[in-house]
Write a protein that holds these residues in place. Sequence first.
Motif, PDB file in Angstrom:
ATOM      1  N   VAL A  70       0.887  -1.158   0.000  1.00  0.00           N
ATOM      2  CA  VAL A  70       0.000   0.000   0.000  1.00  0.00           C
ATOM      3  C   VAL A  70       0.923   1.206   0.000  1.00  0.00           C
ATOM      4  CG1 VAL A  70      -1.908   1.183   1.149  1.00  0.00           C
ATOM      5  CG2 VAL A  70      -1.599  -1.276   1.493  1.00  0.00           C
ATOM      6  N   ASN A  71       0.762   2.076  -0.979  1.00  0.00           N
ATOM      7  CA  ASN A  71       1.673   3.222  -1.078  1.00  0.00           C
ATOM      8  C   ASN A  71       0.894   4.464  -1.503  1.00  0.00           C
ATOM      9  OD1 ASN A  71       5.164   3.162  -1.885  1.00  0.00           O
ATOM     10  ND2 ASN A  71       3.909   4.956  -1.540  1.00  0.00           N
ATOM     11  N   PRO A  72       0.179   5.079  -0.538  1.00  0.00           N
ATOM     12  CA  PRO A  72      -0.622   6.258  -0.888  1.00  0.00           C
ATOM     13  C   PRO A  72       0.260   7.420  -1.343  1.00  0.00           C
ATOM     14  CG  PRO A  72      -0.615   5.898   1.486  1.00  0.00           C
ATOM     15  CD  PRO A  72       0.125   4.756   0.892  1.00  0.00           C
ATOM     16  N   PRO A  73      -0.346   8.474  -1.904  1.00  0.00           N
ATOM     17  CA  PRO A  73       0.455   9.615  -2.362  1.00  0.00           C
ATOM     18  C   PRO A  73       1.274  10.208  -1.222  1.00  0.00           C
ATOM     19  CG  PRO A  73      -1.839   9.850  -3.051  1.00  0.00           C
ATOM     20  CD  PRO A  73      -1.796   8.670  -2.153  1.00  0.00           C
ATOM     21  N   SER A  74       2.470  10.680  -1.564  1.00  0.00           N
ATOM     22  CA  SER A  74       3.279  11.395  -0.582  1.00  0.00           C
ATOM     23  C   SER A  74       2.574  12.705  -0.247  1.00  0.00           C
ATOM     24  CB  SER A  74       4.652  11.720  -1.172  1.00  0.00           C
ATOM     25  OG  SER A  74       5.289  10.539  -1.589  1.00  0.00           O
ATOM     26  N   TYR A  75       2.735  13.147   0.996  1.00  0.00           N
ATOM     27  CA  TYR A  75       2.132  14.423   1.392  1.00  0.00           C
ATOM     28  C   TYR A  75       3.228  15.484   1.505  1.00  0.00           C
ATOM     29  CZ  TYR A  75      -0.656  17.973   3.474  1.00  0.00           C
ATOM     30  OH  TYR A  75      -1.291  19.173   3.678  1.00  0.00           O
ATOM     31  N   PHE A  76       3.061  16.596   0.782  1.00  0.00           N
ATOM     32  CA  PHE A  76       4.072  17.661   0.777  1.00  0.00           C
ATOM     33  C   PHE A  76       3.650  18.774   1.738  1.00  0.00           C
ATOM     34  CE2 PHE A  76       6.895  17.060  -3.051  1.00  0.00           C
ATOM     35  CZ  PHE A  76       6.416  15.810  -3.401  1.00  0.00           C
ATOM     36  N   LEU A  77       4.419  18.973   2.791  1.00  0.00           N
ATOM     37  CA  LEU A  77       4.196  20.114   3.689  1.00  0.00           C
ATOM     38  C   LEU A  77       5.083  21.255   3.202  1.00  0.00           C
ATOM     39  CD1 LEU A  77       2.972  21.194   6.397  1.00  0.00           C
ATOM     40  CD2 LEU A  77       4.989  20.267   7.531  1.00  0.00           C
ATOM     41  N   ARG A  78       4.459  22.381   2.841  1.00  0.00           N
ATOM     42  CA  ARG A  78       5.225  23.543   2.369  1.00  0.00           C
ATOM     43  C   ARG A  78       4.914  24.739   3.253  1.00  0.00           C
ATOM     44  NH1 ARG A  78       7.472  22.324  -2.586  1.00  0.00           N
ATOM     45  NH2 ARG A  78       6.365  20.798  -3.844  1.00  0.00           N
ATOM     46  N   PHE A  79       5.788  25.784   3.165  1.00  0.00           N
ATOM     47  CA  PHE A  79       5.677  26.907   4.090  1.00  0.00           C
ATOM     48  C   PHE A  79       5.684  28.225   3.332  1.00  0.00           C
ATOM     49  CE2 PHE A  79       8.565  23.535   5.395  1.00  0.00           C
ATOM     50  CZ  PHE A  79       7.854  22.961   6.427  1.00  0.00           C
ATOM     51  N   PRO A  80       4.673  29.082   3.521  1.00  0.00           N
ATOM     52  CA  PRO A  80       4.660  30.370   2.820  1.00  0.00           C
ATOM     53  C   PRO A  80       5.894  31.216   3.130  1.00  0.00           C
ATOM     54  CG  PRO A  80       2.560  29.973   3.913  1.00  0.00           C
ATOM     55  CD  PRO A  80       3.467  28.865   4.340  1.00  0.00           C
ATOM     56  N   ASP A  81       6.426  31.105   4.343  1.00  0.00           N
ATOM     57  CA  ASP A  81       7.576  31.943   4.710  1.00  0.00           C
ATOM     58  C   ASP A  81       8.915  31.330   4.283  1.00  0.00           C
ATOM     59  OD1 ASP A  81       7.214  29.866   6.550  1.00  0.00           O
ATOM     60  OD2 ASP A  81       8.253  30.957   8.142  1.00  0.00           O
ATOM     61  N   ARG A  82       8.917  30.071   3.810  1.00  0.00           N
ATOM     62  CA  ARG A  82      10.156  29.424   3.365  1.00  0.00           C
ATOM     63  C   ARG A  82       9.862  28.643   2.075  1.00  0.00           C
ATOM     64  NH1 ARG A  82      10.350  26.262   8.707  1.00  0.00           N
ATOM     65  NH2 ARG A  82       8.192  26.943   8.542  1.00  0.00           N
TER      66      ARG A  82
END
Length: 345
Positions: free
Chosen positions: A47-59
């Motif tokens: 089982v390999n769901p989509p990777s989740y990308f955490l991004r930051f408006p300040d970086r």
Amino acid sequence: MTDTFTAVPPFAVISGAHVQRVLQGQEKEIVELVEATYRLHGAGDSVNPPSYFLRFPDRPSARIIALPASIGGDVRVDGLKWISSFPENVAAGIPRASAVLILNDHDTGYPFACLESSIISATRTAASAALAADWLSRGRGRPRRIGFVGVGLIARYIHTFLAGTGWSFDEVGVHDVSAESAAGFRGYLEQSDTTGQVSVYGSAEGLIRSSDLVVFATVAAQPHISEVSWFGHNPVVLHVSLRDLAPEILLASTNVVDDVEHCLKANTSPHLVEQATGNRDFLLGTLDDVMADRVTVPADRPVIFSPFGLGVLDLAVGKYVYDKVAGSGELFVIEDFFYELRRYG
Ligand SMILES: NC(=O)c1ccc[n+]([C@@H]2O[C@H](COP(=O)([O-])OP(=O)(O)OC[C@H]3O[C@@H](n4cnc5c(N)ncnc54)[C@H](O)[C@@H]3O)[C@@H](O)[C@H]2O)c1
């Protein structure tokens, strides 16, 4: 009540130093493990769901990616890789990427290990690249001239994995926008007893035109290479950094990915092609399709491997490391990590 199946497993921490000791020199074994994992994934035993990308408006250049996965077969483990990419780290003298891998017990769900995982991640990426280089060059003659565009940690690991699985080269070409990186990689090549002439190229064009195996391992956020004629000699291209090539290059080439759904996301070059054409006709298939002979790679076009990077590979390599460390009796267990274990105290 507890029995052997429902006991809470001890929780161990495995350092980068230990991970590296276990993996060093095991290139052949790890490439075989990665091949077996791709086959297992292709057969649906994962089982390999989509990777989740955490991004930051300040970086805006930074991100942290979560890769949850579960793998069956002999490995039989669940888990999560949590990997940060902070490109500005490099100028400050520390690596861009840092990561941990959590392994969860198949029967109880309990996390039973936390491993330093930048090494595991680089290792599985390099093993997958070496595996692809092998399979995609069958039928067109083993490449003798390799060229690296972008020479940081991942390029170094890919070279180590190619050398460790029997590749040798007449020429090793290097191109990087940073002269310091190019010099550092050249230094690595010289002390790694590499065969072949090492040349540093001032332009990507010269490097690509003179290489029959081209590796992209940059941190480019969008395509910077769009000249189809540079690939007129039909090289094998390992597009590990995923966003270097303009759609026209992919449209003039055979395209192989690790997983179709994963790769057509996050504005990778294959994703840009899908957005531009509205279809997936440009994809030949996955590396597993190639290995299982479900598709044939033509020799008269460039072939581009774009691996999104699958959490199942991190799990397989992480479990390999865990088993070796546990087998040698050297697990560093955190006593009482899970503590509130009786329902009513
Ligand atoms: N597909 C996967 O499974 C996978 C896994 C791990 C890493 N990666 C990717 O591999 C890439 C390299 O990672 P790393 O840890 O080696 O990074 P790094 O920061 O150590 O090195 C990247 C190098 O690329 C150079 N560079 C940047 N833009 C360039 C350009 N346009 N042309 C030439 N050189 C350029 C930089 O100067 C640097 O030396 C990253 O994009 C990372 O996301 C992919």
